[in-house]
Design an enzyme around this catalytic site. Structure first.
Site, mmCIF file in Angstrom:
data_model
loop_
_atom_site.group_PDB
_atom_site.id
_atom_site.type_symbol
_atom_site.label_atom_id
_atom_site.label_comp_id
_atom_site.label_asym_id
_atom_site.label_seq_id
_atom_site.Cartn_x
_atom_site.Cartn_y
_atom_site.Cartn_z
ATOM 1 N N HIS A 96 0.848 -1.191 0.000
ATOM 2 C CA HIS A 96 0.000 0.000 0.000
ATOM 3 C C HIS A 96 0.885 1.243 0.000
ATOM 4 C CE1 HIS A 96 -2.971 2.970 1.307
ATOM 5 N NE2 HIS A 96 -3.895 2.106 0.932
ATOM 6 N N GLU A 168 -3.531 1.839 -7.609
ATOM 7 C CA GLU A 168 -3.765 2.773 -6.513
ATOM 8 C C GLU A 168 -3.005 4.075 -6.792
ATOM 9 O OE1 GLU A 168 -3.068 2.529 -1.696
ATOM 10 O OE2 GLU A 168 -1.438 2.046 -3.069
#
Length: 270
Positions: A96, A168
């Site tokens: 992430h 992302e």
């Protein structure tokens, strides 16, 4: 052949304690029906994983960890390994942007975590994406290439097929209540990134792996725009952050996913 199931992964980040996580899960169970056409995954804090595993209806939800350590065992005080999580979660979020930025996780660290997840029978949700500076400098393809190819370099084509890759874009990530007013990537921008991701995988592992890997969008999404993203060619799901903290908003996203899944099934049968 029916289109694969849409997957929606709610990343609760470091927002809720165990009691609050339980409260949110209870509301979600009340507002989300048993829907087998959409895979709904909850990613609470590490402390909430065990109690939620006993609370949730497994016909409706699966669990994901937000992070783990790549060594299976050893003198690493405070870490939680993938081996510890293997009987508790189905997915683990790896790479992430917040882990890369705040905890300085390098390409090699992410690669080792992906391999550890696969080794322990857990599906990695591999997050890749460019920053605002990289986006404005037209470096998106190079960033995605470097992050993706390094992360999966120790995997076989069969293992790659089972991955979830989350595009992302860092410049389009919300951080809680601002999700409705945050900058977002357009469906066209997402489609271009997803095409490149699949092209990169096809070059390395073949067309079958590129077709079978699930690619989802991990920027700012909500109940209003979820359907548009899910109907974007090549997009198999969403990884919302802020929207997943509000049960009515998240339930609305699941409803949008059910509509998108039905539309894809209808289109496939024509």
């Amino acid at each position: 052949m029916s289109p694969r199931k849409i997957i929606i992964i709610g990343n609760w980040k470091m927002h809720l304690n165990v009691q609050q996580s339980s409260f949110l899960a209870q509301h979600l169970q009340e507002h989300i029906k048993t829907e087998r056409s959409v895979e709904v995954v909850l990613a609470p804090s590490m402390l909430a994983l065990q109690p939620l595993s006993l609370q949730i209806d497994r016909r409706r939800f699966r669990l994901a960890a937000q992070n783990a350590y790549d060594k299976d065992e050893g003198a690493f005080t405070g870490e939680v390994s993938f081996a510890m999580l293997r009987d508790l979660v189905h997915y683990v979020i790896v790479g992430h942007s917040e882990r890369r930025r705040y905890f300085h996780e390098t390409l090699e660290v992410v690669r080792d975590k992906v391999a550890a997840a696969v080794r322990n029978g857990i599906v990695p949700v591999l997050c890749i994406g460019e920053t605002k500076r990289e986006h404005e400098a037209h470096e998106t393809k190079q960033v995605l290439h470097d992050q993706l190819t390094t992360a999966i370099s120790n995997l076989t084509s069969e293992e790659v097929e089972k991955l979830v890759v989350a595009y992302e874009p860092v410049w389009a990530i919300s951080s809680g209540a601002d999700f409705a007013h945050h900058e977002v990537a357009t469906p066209d921008e997402v489609a271009r990134a997803v095409r490149f991701i699949r092209h990169d995988i096809a070059e390395l592992y073949g067309v079958a792996a590129a077709d079978n890997v699930r690619v989802i969008y991990g920027g700012s999404s909500n109940a209003e725009n979820a359907y548009a993203y899910l109907m974007t060619t090549g997009v198999d799901g969403l990884l919302p952050g802020g929207a997943s903290l509000q049960y009515l908003e998240f339930a609305g996203m699941i409803t949008a996913a059910e509509r998108a899944q039905a539309a894809k099934v209808a289109a496939k049968s024509e």
